[in-house]
Design an enzyme around this catalytic site. Structure first.
Site, PDB file in Angstrom:
ATOM      1  N   GLY A 252      46.158  34.743  38.485  1.00 29.91           N
ATOM      2  CA  GLY A 252      45.693  36.132  38.530  1.00 29.91           C
ATOM      3  C   GLY A 252      47.176  37.217  38.574  1.00 29.91           C
ATOM      4  N   PRO A 253      46.713  38.776  38.297  1.00 33.41           N
ATOM      5  CA  PRO A 253      47.329  39.897  38.239  1.00 33.41           C
ATOM      6  C   PRO A 253      48.447  40.181  39.110  1.00 33.41           C
ATOM      7  CG  PRO A 253      45.006  40.907  37.587  1.00 33.41           C
ATOM      8  CD  PRO A 253      44.558  39.394  38.643  1.00 33.41           C
ATOM      9  N   PRO A 254      49.098  40.343  39.566  1.00 35.52           N
ATOM     10  CA  PRO A 254      50.764  40.660  39.780  1.00 35.52           C
ATOM     11  C   PRO A 254      49.707  41.706  41.075  1.00 35.52           C
ATOM     12  CG  PRO A 254      51.991  41.306  38.229  1.00 35.52           C
ATOM     13  CD  PRO A 254      50.242  40.906  37.908  1.00 35.52           C
ATOM     14  N   GLY A 255      50.880  41.237  42.771  1.00 32.48           N
ATOM     15  CA  GLY A 255      49.902  42.195  43.792  1.00 32.48           C
ATOM     16  C   GLY A 255      48.870  42.270  44.377  1.00 32.48           C
ATOM     17  N   GLY A 257      47.724  39.464  46.464  1.00 32.61           N
ATOM     18  CA  GLY A 257      47.429  38.637  46.910  1.00 32.61           C
ATOM     19  C   GLY A 257      47.579  36.835  47.207  1.00 32.61           C
ATOM     20  N   LYS A 258      48.338  36.668  46.217  1.00 27.49           N
ATOM     21  CA  LYS A 258      48.496  34.860  45.597  1.00 27.49           C
ATOM     22  C   LYS A 258      49.592  34.445  46.768  1.00 27.49           C
ATOM     23  CE  LYS A 258      49.481  35.261  41.819  1.00 27.49           C
ATOM     24  NZ  LYS A 258      49.253  37.178  41.329  1.00 27.49           N
ATOM     25  N   THR A 259      50.822  35.006  47.112  1.00 30.68           N
ATOM     26  CA  THR A 259      51.535  34.482  47.720  1.00 30.68           C
ATOM     27  C   THR A 259      50.539  34.100  49.440  1.00 30.68           C
ATOM     28  OG1 THR A 259      52.880  35.512  46.040  1.00 30.68           O
ATOM     29  CG2 THR A 259      54.069  34.511  48.923  1.00 30.68           C
ATOM     30  N   SER A 576      39.596  40.599  21.544  1.00 32.39           N
ATOM     31  CA  SER A 576      38.511  41.114  22.549  1.00 32.39           C
ATOM     32  C   SER A 576      37.868  42.594  21.714  1.00 32.39           C
ATOM     33  CB  SER A 576      39.008  41.594  23.654  1.00 32.39           C
ATOM     34  OG  SER A 576      39.774  42.337  24.295  1.00 32.39           O
ATOM     35  N   LYS A 619      38.198  44.390  33.391  1.00 35.94           N
ATOM     36  CA  LYS A 619      37.667  45.859  32.050  1.00 35.94           C
ATOM     37  C   LYS A 619      36.548  46.753  32.551  1.00 35.94           C
ATOM     38  CE  LYS A 619      38.876  42.423  28.035  1.00 35.94           C
ATOM     39  NZ  LYS A 619      38.458  41.978  27.112  1.00 35.94           N
TER      40      LYS A 619
END
Length: 672
Positions: A252-255, A257-259, A576, A619
C-alpha cells in the site's frame, strides 16, 4: 673457524592455552544443539587442536565455533495463544484498517489452533513392561498416548485414529516393526515412526532409516532420550501446521501503517520483532553470507539478526521488498525465493555457517509499495494484504487521539497542557496535508507543537492552551493546498480525472487544444505508452461517432489535436484515464465547457464500453480532498464501491456509467 656455522634455534610457536579447547568442548556438550551441529562443532575443535595457534585460520576457527554455539538452534519463545489479547493489542495500537486486522487475526487464529491441538502418539511393543514404561514417559509431553502389542493391532488403530508419531519395537509377532514401517510410509505418509530394538545392528539401522524411519534407538532404552526425540517430532509437526500458510505481504501507499502493524503482530504473539530494510540491497551475500575462505567473511543478515535476538521464532519483517536491487554481485530477490518458501526454508543454507538452519519457525512478513516491481515467482510465494488510504474521518480521529498527544509529549508537555480542537485538525487536513498516509499530518502536528513550545518559553503563550484554526494559520503560514476542483471555472476542453499511484489517489487536469494542421495527435506531459494509446483510442472513437455528438465529421483533416497533462516532470501512465481524455475531446470539439468539480476515471473500448478500474477508494478520497462534487465511475465497479465503508461511499456523489454517452450530460455544460 669452520665453513658452516650453527644456526640459532627458531622460537617455538605459542601454544594454545590448554583450557581453551576444553572450555569449547564443555560448551559444545552443555549447549542444546542438534546432533549434526554438535558433531560439526566437535570436528572443528579437533582441527584446532592440530593447528598452530599462530596462523590466521586458528582465530577464524575459534570465532566460527563460538558463532555456532551462540545461534538459537533450539531456543524458542513462548507464544501468547489468546486471540482476544491479539485483537486488543491491534485495536489499541491502530485505528481503522478493519480488513487488515481481520486478515491478521485469521492468520493468527490458524497458528493458535495448530498449537492447541493435542498430538497423538502410538506405542507398539510386545513386552508389557517396556510398552508401559515408554507410554508413561511419552505421556509427560501432554499428548494422547495409545498402545498396541504388535504391528497388526497398530494397523487397526491407524485405520480408525489419526496418529502423529509411532514408537515401535522391531521384533514382534504377526507384523514386525519394518513391516509396520512399510505400511505407514504408503498409507499414512505424514505419520513419523521411531524404531526401538534390542537387536541393534548397523544393518538394521541403515535398513530402517532407508525405508523412512525418523529415528532408530537401541535398547536398553534411555527414556529421557526417547521423550526428547518424540518432543522434537511433535514440535516440528506443530510448526509445519502453523506456518503452512503463505507469507503475508503488506502492500500500500507510504505512511499507512504497514511496518507498525507488523510490530503489533509481534506484540500480540509476545514474540521478538526484527525489521530488516531491503531497500537498495544489491549483494546477495548480505542475505546469504560469505564463505569462510574469504577474508573478513561474515554471516548473512538473516542469520546475524537471529543470533542477536536469541530465539528461532521471531516475527521477521522484510521491509521495502519492492525496492531491492540487482547487479553483478547477484540477485538478492532469488535468495528470498528460498527464505520465503515454507517448504524450502527448513534447510536454509548460509554460506558462512555452511550448515542448514531451520527458518520454518520464523514468522516472515514483507512490505511493499508497488507489488508490480517484484518478480512473479516471488509474488507467488506471498499473500497480499492491501493497505488502503485513510478517510478524512479516520485521519481526524487518529490525529486527535494518537498523533497529537504523542507530539505534545515529545515537546515535554502533557495532553492537558496542549490540545487540538476538531476544527484545527480539519484545517491541517484540508490546507496543509495530502497523501494516503499519516506521515505528513504527523509532521505538521509536530511543527505546530514545536512552534508553540518556543512561544511558551518566550512568554508569548501560557499553558494550558487549546489550538484553534486561527492558530494553525498563524503558526504554519499560508495553506499549502486548496480545493483545486471546487474553485476552478468550467473551461471547454479541460476535464478533471482521478488517478492512482504508489502514494495514493490524485486528481489531474487533462487539457486539450485544437489548431490548424495536417491531422496530427500531439501528446505532452511525460506520458507512458498506455496513456498514449488511450488518447488514440478516444480520438478514433470520436471520429467514428462524430455525428452522434454533433461534431463535424472532417474535423481532423485540417486540424491538429494537442492533449496535455500538466506536471510534465512527473512520469504518468496507466489504464484509467481514457474516459477523461475522451470527455475533454468532446468538450473541445463541441465547445461545451466541462464541469471542473466532476471527476472521471475509467478506460473504454472503441465501441464506447466503459471498463472497470482499480484503486477506487484512494481515488474517491482524493476527489473529496480536492473539493470534487461528483465522481463518474464505471458501472462494473458498482458492487466493489458499495462494499466499502459508509464514509467512503458518502465522500462524494457517485455516478456509475456503462458507456461514454451516459457521462456526457453529467460532465458537460450547455454550449454558451
Amino acid at each position: 673457524m669452520g665453513l658452516f656455522t650453527r644456526s640459532e634455534p627458531k622460537p617455538a610457536a605459542p601454544a594454545a592455552e590448554p583450557n581453551q579447547h576444553s572450555e569449547l568442548r564443555n560448551a559444545v556438550a552443555t549447549v542444546r544443539l542438534p546432533e549434526n551441529v554438535r558433531r560439526i562443532a566437535q570436528n572443528e575443535i579437533e582441527k584446532l587442536e592440530r593447528m598452530d595457534p599462530s596462523v590466521a585460520e586458528y582465530g577464524l576457527g575459534i570465532n566460527y565455533i563460538e558463532f555456532l554455539l551462540a545461534l538459537p538452534w533450539l531456543t524458542s519463545s513462548q507464544d501468547n495463544l489468546h486471540l482476544a489479547h491479539a485483537a486488543e493489542v491491534l485495536d489499541q495500537e491502530h485505528f481503522g484498517l478493519s480488513l487488515v486486522k481481520q486478515r491478521v487475526l485469521e492468520y493468527l487464529a490458524s497458528n493458535i489452533t495448530c498449537h492447541l491441538r493435542r498430538n497423538t502418539v502410538l506405542v507398539v511393543d510386545d513386552e508389557d513392561i517396556s510398552r508401559d514404561n515408554m507410554a508413561y514417559s511419552v505421556g509427560k509431553l501432554s499428548c494422547d498416548v495409545l498402545t498396541a502389542s504388535n504391528g497388526q493391532e497398530a494397523l487397526d488403530i491407524l485405520a480408525k485414529t489419526h496418529v502423529d508419531c509411532i514408537v515401535t519395537d522391531l521384533k514382534m509377532q504377526k507384523v514386525d516393526g519394518l513391516g509396520l514401517l512399510e505400511r505407514v510410509r504408503v498409507e499414512w505418509p505424514d505419520t513419523q515412526l521411531i524404531i526401538v530394538t534390542g537387536y541393534a545392528t548397523v544393518d538394521n539401522a541403515v535398513d530402517a532409516l532407508r525405508k523412512g524411519a525418523a529415528h532408530y534407538l537401541p535398547k536398553p532404552l534411555n527414556l529421557d532420550i526417547l521423550r526428547d526425540t518424540v518432543r522434537d517430532i511433535l514440535d516440528r509437526k506443530t510448526q509445519a501446521c502453523s506456518v503452512s500458510g503463505p507469507i503475508l505481504c503488506f502492500t500500500g501507499p507510504p505512511g499507512t501503517g504497514k511496518t507498525s502493524i507488523g510490530r503489533s503482530v509481534a506484540n500480540a504473539l509476545q514474540r521478538k520483532f526484527i525489521r530488516l530494510s531491503l531497500a537498495g540491497m544489491r549483494d546477495e551475500a548480505e542475505l546469504r553470507g560469505h564463505r569462510r575462505t574469504y577474508v573478513g567473511a561474515m554471516a548473512g543478515r538473516i542469520i546475524s539478526e537471529l543470533n542477536k535476538c536469541g530465539v528461532n521464532n521471531p516475527v521477521f519483517m522484510l521491509d521495502e521488498i519492492d525496492k531491492i536491487g540487482q547487479d553483478f554481485r547477484g540477485d538478492p530477490a532469488s535468495v528470498l525465493l528460498e527464505i520465503l518458501d515454507p517448504e524450502q526454508n527448513r534447510h536454509f543454507l548460509d554460506y558462512y555457517l555452511d550448515i542448514p538452519f531451520d527458518l520454518s519457525r520464523v514468522m516472515f512478513i514483507t512490505t511493499a509499495n508497488m507489488l508490480e516491481n517484484l518478480p512473479g515467482p516471488l509474488r507467488d510465494r506471498m499473500e497480499t494484504i492491501p493497505f488502503s488510504c485513510y478517510t478524512l474521518g479516520e485521519k481526524r480521529r487518529i490525529g486527535l487521539e494518537y498523533l497529537a498527544p504523542r507530539q505534545v509529549r515529545a515537546t515535554g508537555y502533557t495532553p492537558d497542557d496542549i490540545s487540538f480542537t476538531s476544527e484545527a485538525m480539519d484545517t491541517l487536513l484540508h490546507g496543509y496535508t495530502r497523501g494516503a498516509g499519516l506521515r505528513s499530518l504527523n509532521r505538521e502536528i509536530g511543527g505546530v507543537c514545536r512552534k508553540l513550545n518556543l512561544q511558551i518559553l518566550q512568554k508569548e503563550r501560557q499553558i494550558p492552551l487549546t489550538v484553534q484554526p486561527s492558530d494553525i494559520h498563524s503558526l504554519l503560514g499560508h495553506p499549502k493546498y486548496s480545493l483545486e476542483a471546487a474553485t476552478a471555472k468550467p473551461i471547454a476542453g479541460v476535464t478533471t480525472g482521478l488517478v492512482w499511484s504508489e502514494n495514493g489517489g490524485h486528481i489531474i487536469f487533462i487539457e486539450t487544444a485544437r489548431m490548424k494542421g495536417s491531422g496530427q495527435l500531439i501528446m505532452t506531459g511525460s506520458l507512458g505508452d498506455i496513456l498514449k494509446e488511450s488518447a488514440q483510442t478516444a480520438l478514433s472513437y470520436l471520429r467514428s461517432n462524430a455525428a452522434q455528438f454533433g461534431i463535424n465529421e472532417d474535423f481532423f483533416e485540417s486540424s491538429d489535436i494537442h492533449v496535455h497533462i500538466p506536471a510534465g516532470a512527473i512520469s504518468k501512465d496507466g489504464p484509467s484515464a481514457g474516459m477523461t481524455i475522451c470527455m475533454a475531446l468532446i468538450s473541445l470539439l463541441t465547445g461545451r465547457p466541462a464541469r471542473r468539480d466532476v471527476a472521471l476515471t475509467g478506460e473504454f473500448t472503441l465501441s464506447g464500453r466503459v471498463l472497470p478500474v482499480s484503486g477506487l477508494r484512494e481515488k474517491v478520497l482524493a476527489a473529496q480532498q480536492a473539493g470534487v462534487r461528483l465522481a463518474v465511475l464505471p458501472e462494473r465497479n458498482r458492487d466493489e464501491m458499495m462494499a466499502m465503508d459508509e464514509e467512503v461511499r458518502n465522500a462524494v456523489e457517485l455516478l456509475f456509467v456503462s458507456n461514454i454517452e451516459m457521462a456526457v450530460e453529467a460532465v458537460l455544460l450547455p454550449k454558451p
